[in-house]
Structures are given as structure tokens and as C-alpha cells.
Enzyme design. Structure first.
Site, short mmCIF file in Angstrom:
data_model
loop_
_atom_site.label_atom_id
_atom_site.label_comp_id
_atom_site.label_asym_id
_atom_site.label_seq_id
_atom_site.Cartn_x
_atom_site.Cartn_y
_atom_site.Cartn_z
N LYS A 110 35.32 35.49 32.22
CA LYS A 110 34.31 34.79 33.01
C LYS A 110 33.25 34.17 32.10
O LYS A 110 32.84 33.04 32.32
CB LYS A 110 33.67 35.75 34.02
N LYS A 161 47.12 29.69 35.25
CA LYS A 161 46.99 30.55 36.44
C LYS A 161 46.15 29.82 37.49
O LYS A 161 45.09 29.26 37.18
CB LYS A 161 46.27 31.85 36.03
N LYS A 206 40.31 29.52 41.62
CA LYS A 206 39.30 28.57 42.11
C LYS A 206 38.35 28.17 40.99
O LYS A 206 37.83 27.06 41.00
CB LYS A 206 38.57 29.09 43.34
P1 ADP Z 1 40.36 33.37 41.85
O1 ADP Z 1 41.00 33.57 40.50
O2 ADP Z 1 40.80 32.11 42.49
O3 ADP Z 1 38.86 33.52 41.78
P2 ADP Z 1 40.29 36.00 42.99
O4 ADP Z 1 39.87 36.54 41.67
O5 ADP Z 1 39.28 35.96 44.08
O6 ADP Z 1 40.89 34.55 42.77
O7 ADP Z 1 41.58 36.79 43.46
C1 ADP Z 1 41.80 37.38 44.71
C2 ADP Z 1 43.16 38.08 44.68
O8 ADP Z 1 44.21 37.13 44.51
C3 ADP Z 1 43.31 39.08 43.52
O9 ADP Z 1 44.07 40.18 43.95
C4 ADP Z 1 44.05 38.28 42.48
O10 ADP Z 1 44.80 39.09 41.62
C5 ADP Z 1 44.96 37.41 43.34
N1 ADP Z 1 45.23 36.14 42.65
C6 ADP Z 1 44.32 35.18 42.36
N2 ADP Z 1 44.89 34.14 41.73
C7 ADP Z 1 46.20 34.46 41.59
C8 ADP Z 1 47.33 33.80 41.01
N3 ADP Z 1 47.21 32.59 40.45
N4 ADP Z 1 48.52 34.42 41.04
C9 ADP Z 1 48.66 35.65 41.61
N5 ADP Z 1 47.63 36.32 42.17
C10 ADP Z 1 46.42 35.75 42.18
#
Ligand code: ADP
Ligand code: TRP
Length: 320
Positions: free
Chosen positions: A111, A190, A193
Site C-alpha cells: 500500500k 492483479k 481497485k
Molecule cells: P482490491 O484489491 O480491489 O482493493 P480487496 O482488497 O478489497 O480488493 O479484496 C476483497 C477480497 O477480494 C479479498 O478477499 C481479496 O483477496 C479478493 N480479491 C481482490 N482482488 C482479487 C483478485 N484480483 N483475484 C482474486 N481475489 C481478489
């Protein structure tokens, strides 16, 4: 019956990485035990600074989670903030949490590398997450791969508390679905957002098509054979196509004679069709103005019952 717990931050709009990495496996797990799923709005506060945006996102995540198929009769869906005891437990855990353990957290370092300002909340994020999990005597935690280390930290903190104060906490197990552990975004990294490379679950048709068409590819001409294994288009198609459809697309990649534009169109059609029943469910839920609120109130009631019991145990054990 095992208790299954997971949270999702309301820091933005849900994308298909969230869906295949966490939402879909979590919803499927409802069949195996009592699910406690929550909208992690305390956690979202580490990145969202606009109160209206946070409120709106939190509601929207609840709605979208229900539209994706969560069954409120078989589990609890609630706002993290409706169980404020987690912040008390986070404080108690933080008093035994070794600095070194938190300093090793990849997610915190990532982050910062992506430009977020270092705050105490961002640093202690895993402690609050541990409290979220331990306060419900959780057995299984379905998450995407990027959250694995946070579950390890949770287990370390539970062990430390148990060694210090006697047996208080159960040790939770992560459940990570290998096939969809990392869903790629339109740029091949990956999907996240914070990287601006998402395809939203409930984006409108035009926007979704535009996002799919913007998937980055190499510059191989139409005639040339292409490698499906390294293609974001093919990886995403593999999540939504049938076995036969996936095999046919793989074959067309290897044979040459079809361009990436064609494959993208096919991917868009399939994606749009895949989420169509969920879009329909979302409209139905939206038509019932009180539905989401009622689910959240009910979920919070159930979550509080369990959290209050566990906190009584914790306070007694530590001498508060
Ligand atoms: P972001 O990376 O978009 O901020 P979050 O951290 O809020 O997403 O993730 C919410 C859930 O979705 C978590 O359990 C995370 O491991 C899963 N997740 C987020 N992005 C992915 C991805 N690209 N592939 C698989 N799982 C994901
Ligand atoms: N940190 C998780 C994420 O970014 C969200 C989360 C908060 C969570 N508390 C949790 C996930 C407890 C599982 C269990 O995705």
C-alpha cells in the site's frame, strides 16, 4: 457446525476479481456452515476520506453481495461497525502484537509502494482484521491469496493470547481457492481497485464492453498462433465459459487466424451473460426498499450475540 467468516472492504465498487477470488467461494461455503460476512467499513476508513462516498459504497457492497447470491436465511450479513466490540478486541490484541510481525506485512508495504500515506490505522490494519475473525470463534476464512498473510498474523496473535492468558481463541484456517487465487486486471496485473484495472461486476453494458476491449495484449497479427496461457483474455474467459467453450477458444488461440479483438468480443458476451441472473436479482432487491436494511439489522443481531459472549471471555481472561 463450522463458522465461516469473511469481510470485504467498502473502499470502492466490487469487481470480478473480488467475485471470483472471494465472493463466489464465500457464498458457496454457506452450504458448509454458519456464514458471518461483513462489510469492512472500519477498514475502508484507512483509504476513503469522503463520508458520503464511504456510506454509499458500504450500502452498495451489501446490496451487491446479496445480488451475487448470499442467502440471509443461512447466515449473517452485517456492517463491521454494527459490532463495535471488534475495536475493543483490536486494542487488546495490539498490546501483545509484536511490532516485527506487523512490520513484515506485505499488504502494508504494498500500500505504501502504491502511494498511500503511512498511518497508524494502515499499519495496525491486520490487528483489526484479527479481531474481526477471533471475535466470532471462526473456523474457516475464505479470502483471496493476498489476504493469506493476514490470516497467518491472526493465528499468531491468537496463539500469543492463548499462551499469555490461557485458552481463549480458536485458530482459524484460511480457505483460498487455487483456481482463482489471482484474477488478472485489464493490464495483466492483479485486478485491484487501487490499480485502476478492474472490470466491475455490475458496471453498465457500455462501460463493461469498453473495459473488456481495453485489455492489454501483445501485438501478434491475426494470422499468427497465440499462447492462451499468457493471455488475460483467455484467463478471464476461463472463469466464465463452459469447459467446451474454453477448449474451443484455446484451440483458436493456438491455431492462429483470429485476432485479439474477436476474442475480446467473445469474452464480453460471455461475461455479460454470466452475470445476467445477478443483475436481475439486484433489480429485484432494489425494488424492495427495506430489504437490505432488514438483512443488515438481522445479521448484526446474530453477530452481536456471538461477539458479546467471546468478549466476556476475553475481558475475564485479561483482567478487565
Ligand atoms: P482490491 O484489491 O480491489 O482493493 P480487496 O482488497 O478489497 O480488493 O479484496 C476483497 C477480497 O477480494 C479479498 O478477499 C481479496 O483477496 C479478493 N480479491 C481482490 N482482488 C482479487 C483478485 N484480483 N483475484 C482474486 N481475489 C481478489
Ligand atoms: N482485509 C480484507 C480485504 O482487504 C477485508 C477484511 C477485513 C477481512 N476483515 C476481515 C477478510 C476478516 C476476512 C476476515 O479484503
Amino acid at each position: 457446525m463450522p463458522r465461516i467468516i469473511s469481510g470485504i472492504q467498502s473502499s470502492g465498487v466490487l469487481h470480478i476479481g473480488n467475485y471470483f477470488g472471494m465472493i463466489q467461494p464465500a457464498i458457496a461455503l454457506q452450504a458448509e456452515g454458519e456464514a458471518f460476512y461483513f462489510i469492512a467499513n472500519y477498514h475502508a476508513l484507512t483509504s476513503v476520506r469522503d463520508p458520503n462516498v464511504l456510506r454509499e459504497n458500504s450500502r452498495r457492497v451489501a446490496l451487491d453481495f446479496l445480488a451475487c447470491g448470499f442467502d440471509p436465511d443461512r447466515g449473517a450479513l452485517f456492517m463491521q461497525t454494527d459490532v463495535p466490540q471488534v475495536t475493543e478486541l483490536a486494542w487488546i490484541l495490539s498490546t501483545v502484537a509484536p511490532m516485527g510481525l506487523l512490520e513484515r506485512a506485505h499488504s502494508y508495504k504494498d500500500k505504501l509502494a502504491h502511494g498511500m500515506t503511512a498511518s497508524a490505522g494502515l499499519f495496525t490494519y491486520p490487528v483489526l482484521m484479527a479481531a474481526d475473525i477471533l471475535i466470532y470463534d471462526s473456523d474457516i476464512v475464505p479470502v483471496g491469496k493476498d489476504q493469506k498473510q493476514h490470516i497467518e498474523i491472526t493465528r499468531d496473535l491468537a496463539v500469543k493470547m492463548n499462551e499469555t492468558f490461557g485458552q481463549i481463541f480458536k485458530l482459524p484456517e484460511p480457505r483460498i481457492r487455487a483456481a482463482t487465487e489471482t484474477v488478472p486486471g485489464v493490464d495483466g496485473q492483479k485486478m485491484s481497485k487501487s490499480y485502476g484495472n478492474t472490470i466491475d461486476i455490475f458496471g453498465d453494458e457500455k462501460e463493461t464492453r469498453k473495459r473488456v476491449m481495453s485489455i492489454v495484449t501483445d501485438s501478434k497479427p491475426v494470422d499468427e498462433p497465440k499462447d492462451p496461457a499468457t493471455s488475460t483474455i483467455f484467463q478471464l474467459f476461463s472463469l466464465v465459459g463452459s469447459k467446451d467453450e474454453i477448449a474451443v477458444m484455446g484451440e483458436r488461440f493456438r491455431k492462429g487466424g483470429a485476432g485479439y479483438g474477436d476474442f475480446k468480443k467473445q469474452l464480453f458476451e460471455k461475461l455479460w451473460e454470466y452475470f445476467s441472473p445477478m443483475r436481475k436479482r439486484r433489480e429485484e432487491i432494489l425494488a424492495d426498499k427495506l430489504y437490505v436494511d432488514n438483512v443488515l439489522v438481522r445479521g448484526a443481531g446474530r453477530a452481536n450475540e456471538v461477539a458479546n459472549d467471546v468478549m466476556t471471555r476475553v475481558r475475564a481472561a485479561v483482567g478487565l
